[in-house]
Enzyme design. Structure first.
Site, mmCIF file in Angstrom:
data_model
loop_
_atom_site.group_PDB
_atom_site.id
_atom_site.type_symbol
_atom_site.label_atom_id
_atom_site.label_comp_id
_atom_site.label_asym_id
_atom_site.label_seq_id
_atom_site.Cartn_x
_atom_site.Cartn_y
_atom_site.Cartn_z
ATOM 1 N N ARG A 1 -12.742 -6.404 10.169
ATOM 2 C CA ARG A 1 -13.161 -5.217 9.381
ATOM 3 C C ARG A 1 -14.531 -4.984 9.331
ATOM 4 O O ARG A 1 -14.952 -4.079 8.818
ATOM 5 C CB ARG A 1 -12.378 -5.278 7.960
ATOM 6 N N ASP B 1 0.942 -1.147 -0.056
ATOM 7 C CA ASP B 1 0.077 -0.095 -0.109
ATOM 8 C C ASP B 1 0.863 1.207 0.031
ATOM 9 O O ASP B 1 1.781 1.262 0.692
ATOM 10 C CB ASP B 1 -1.047 -0.035 1.280
ATOM 11 N N HIS C 1 -1.171 4.227 -0.456
ATOM 12 C CA HIS C 1 -2.142 5.359 -0.191
ATOM 13 C C HIS C 1 -1.916 6.952 -0.378
ATOM 14 O O HIS C 1 -2.000 7.770 0.585
ATOM 15 C CB HIS C 1 -2.369 5.147 1.225
ATOM 16 N N ASN D 1 -8.416 -2.854 -2.379
ATOM 17 C CA ASN D 1 -9.698 -2.658 -1.874
ATOM 18 C C ASN D 1 -10.260 -0.949 -2.009
ATOM 19 O O ASN D 1 -11.357 -0.460 -1.931
ATOM 20 C CB ASN D 1 -10.279 -3.208 -0.510
ATOM 21 N N HIS D 2 -9.209 -0.209 -2.308
ATOM 22 C CA HIS D 2 -9.310 1.323 -2.378
ATOM 23 C C HIS D 2 -9.493 1.789 -3.814
ATOM 24 O O HIS D 2 -9.781 2.808 -4.051
ATOM 25 C CB HIS D 2 -8.236 2.133 -1.607
ATOM 26 N N HIS E 1 -2.541 -4.582 2.473
ATOM 27 C CA HIS E 1 -3.615 -4.376 3.031
ATOM 28 C C HIS E 1 -3.742 -4.124 4.554
ATOM 29 O O HIS E 1 -4.776 -3.489 5.038
ATOM 30 C CB HIS E 1 -4.684 -5.559 2.887
ATOM 31 N N ASP F 1 -4.054 -0.578 -3.506
ATOM 32 C CA ASP F 1 -4.195 0.940 -2.444
ATOM 33 C C ASP F 1 -3.070 1.715 -2.936
ATOM 34 O O ASP F 1 -2.465 2.192 -1.886
ATOM 35 C CB ASP F 1 -4.245 0.384 -1.074
ATOM 36 N N HIS G 1 -3.855 -8.135 -2.960
ATOM 37 C CA HIS G 1 -4.149 -7.408 -2.131
ATOM 38 C C HIS G 1 -4.442 -8.057 -0.645
ATOM 39 O O HIS G 1 -3.649 -7.352 0.531
ATOM 40 C CB HIS G 1 -4.830 -6.261 -2.448
ATOM 41 N N ASP H 1 -6.107 7.133 -2.072
ATOM 42 C CA ASP H 1 -6.897 7.343 -0.766
ATOM 43 C C ASP H 1 -6.064 7.805 0.567
ATOM 44 O O ASP H 1 -4.985 7.191 0.448
ATOM 45 C CB ASP H 1 -8.040 6.055 -0.232
ATOM 46 N N ARG H 2 -6.654 8.535 1.423
ATOM 47 C CA ARG H 2 -6.140 8.678 2.635
ATOM 48 C C ARG H 2 -5.021 9.752 2.450
ATOM 49 O O ARG H 2 -4.948 11.153 3.090
ATOM 50 C CB ARG H 2 -5.499 7.602 3.556
#
Length: 507
Positions: A409, A240, A242, A301-302, A436, A269, A369, A272-273
């Site tokens: 989650r 990730d 991000h 997943n993002h 992840h 990923d 992922h 995002d963030r």
């Protein structure tokens, strides 16, 4: 940068998941109770009972839900928030906590129901929530079924002259080939990176060309990409990122960029963030366009609309390049491969009695992922084809207990070491490499060496203080782990583009 080989005995501790329960976070279960007597245990049980009676009120459950949300343990947080609601059905904050959890696991309708309850219970204290509810419902209402494919629509707009390079644009310029079409070059990527570091945006036309160029290769790839490492070729697996652009630049300085002898595999990923997700994804896509057989990108997943709406990428894409650009990204994300099988082509010189090899006697790694599936076994048409379940691939996590269980989650499942060993043995897989989850050391070797988590966003969201890492694999299937620290970046907070005040909910 720290380096260690796959044969090192000092691997970072794993951060395992457990099935949702009333227990504290999973790390507690790793504590040693050596030397504790039966009398001690009995006394502890009495104290625990008294503590539960004193603290197990709605406020306690609600606050613990908030803490677990910070740890991204949304399943645990949902359970705690629901418990708070059971204790006090008129506790607005508990409904608010649960609603934010539903948003984070892509269940907006359930979130809206809880947000409406919040507004009904305390309309004055939670007035901004009314705006949030209206925005979520409005966005769902205007989603048009059967809307034209964004790739086709962008090509139409370009052909109609509706997306020319702005006359005021003074940034790097894409070259054109003999056919008059734009082409990607190493020089452009270097200039683009410097332009990004100066805080500037690309021309929207160039952003579209990069996305479309990368997409033209993604659509030709299978959901499971096969990458065979010939002699002298290495592959770096990156976890990730991000949206942490400045950490990505540092990472690329350590891995090197793609070449004929070196591949990069980004394991989802990318966005995002972090608040430079556009810069991250355009840089990665530019390399994909330039080096399609040496730059690989798995979906995380993002890379999904519901996550992008919550965690900032949608707002950032629209702010920097407009609505149609975001629609283009959202569509292209659905074309990304779900997993990559990285296979050695030379017989290994280092093995043990427990090493799992392919039918040809070679090492190979399943890079995905999230993790494994709710079923065992190879697919009828080859390696796991029958079980390429999108949510499971992108959302699952390893756990220390055997078997399978619900995810902390609230989405996907958790899988134990016996599941990993059985699946690897059935499919002739040496090890699973997944991302992840944050790992404090950047990576963790789990499940008796059959599952490795790699995470490449150091000091995640400017708070966690973790290292980043990547894994290098060579033609014999030998692995080496590299760690790195966070890099300073301009003063912009994570999730700066999250819409409707969502950044404050998620941080």
């Amino acid at each position: 940068m720290d380096e260690s080989s796959s044969t090192s005995s000092s691997t970072p501790p794993s951060r395992a998941s457990t099935a949702p329960s009333s227990l504290p976070s999973p790390e507690i279960q790793t504590l040693s109770l050596g030397g504790v007597t039966d009398e001690d245990r009995a006394e502890a049980a009495k104290i625990k009972t008294k503590a539960n009676q004193a603290f197990a009120n709605a406020t306690y459950w609600c606050n613990r839900a908030a803490a677990r949300t910070k740890l991204e343990e949304y399943g645990f947080a949902l359970s705690d928030a629901s418990r708070a609601i059971e204790v006090d059905p008129k506790y607005a904050k508990a409904f608010y906590r649960r609603a934010t959890c539903y948003l984070q696991i892509a269940k907006p309708q359930l979130a809206v129901a809880d947000f409406k309850k919040v507004v009904a219970l305390e309309p004055r204290n939670y007035y901004p929530t009314q705006k949030l509810v209206r925005r979520i419902e409005f966005e769902k209402a205007i989603e048009v079924e059967g809307e034209k494919n964004p790739v086709e629509r962008c090509h139409e707009i370009i052909a109609e002259g509706g997306c020319e390079v702005e006359k005021t644009y003074a940034g790097p310029q894409l070259s054109t080939g003999n056919d008059g079409n734009y082409v990607m070059t190493e020089e452009f990527i270097k200039a683009m990176i410097e332009w990004f570091k100066a805080g500037k945006n690309l021309s929207r036309r160039y952003a579209w060309e990069i996305i479309l160029g990368a997409c033209s290769y993604f659509v030709k790839e299978e959901s499971l990409v096969n990458l065979d490492l010939q002699e002298g070729v290495t592959c770096d697996v990156i976890g990730d990122v991000h949206g942490q652009f400045y950490d990505l630049l540092n990472l690329y300085s350590l891995t090197g960029t793609p070449t004929e002898k070196h591949c990069l595999l980004m394991n989802g990923d990318l966005v995002d963030r972090g608040s430079w997700s556009i810069e991250v994804i355009l840089t990665a896509f530019a390399y994909k366009w330039l080096y399609p057989t040496r730059m690989f990108i798995n979906r995380g997943n993002h890379e999904a609309k519901d996550m992008n709406r919550t965690y900032g990428f949608e707002g950032e894409a629209k702010h920097k390049h407009g609505e149609q650009t975001y629609k283009l990204f959202a569509h292209v994300f659905t074309t990304l491969p779900l997993a990559t099988l990285v296979s050695a082509t030379k017989a290994p010189t280092k093995t043990s009695t427990t090493t799992i090899l392919s039918p040809q006697g070679l090492k190979r790694y399943f890079v995905v992922h999230g993790g494994l599936f709710s079923k065992d076994g190879p697919g009828q048409d080859g390696l796991m084809c029958a079980y390429l379940f999108l949510f499971q691939l992108l959302w699952t996590d390893p756990q220390t207990q055997p078997g399978r269980g619900p995810s902390k989650r609230g989405v996907g499942i958790a899988f134990g070491p016996d599941v990993t060993k059985r699946w690897c043995s059935l499919n002739g897989i040496t090890s699973i490499i997944r991302s992840h989850e944050v790992r404090q050391d950047g990576y963790a070797v789990e499940h008796d060496g059959l599952c490795t988590t790699v995470f490449s966003a150091p000091n995640y969201v400017d708070q966690v203080g973790n290292k980043g890492a990547f894994i290098r694999i060579d033609a014999e299937g030998e692995q080496k782990y590299f760690q790195f620290e966070a890099t300073p970046h301009p003063p912009m907070k994570p999730m700066a583009y999250a819409q409707g005040g969502l950044a404050s909910l998620m941080m």
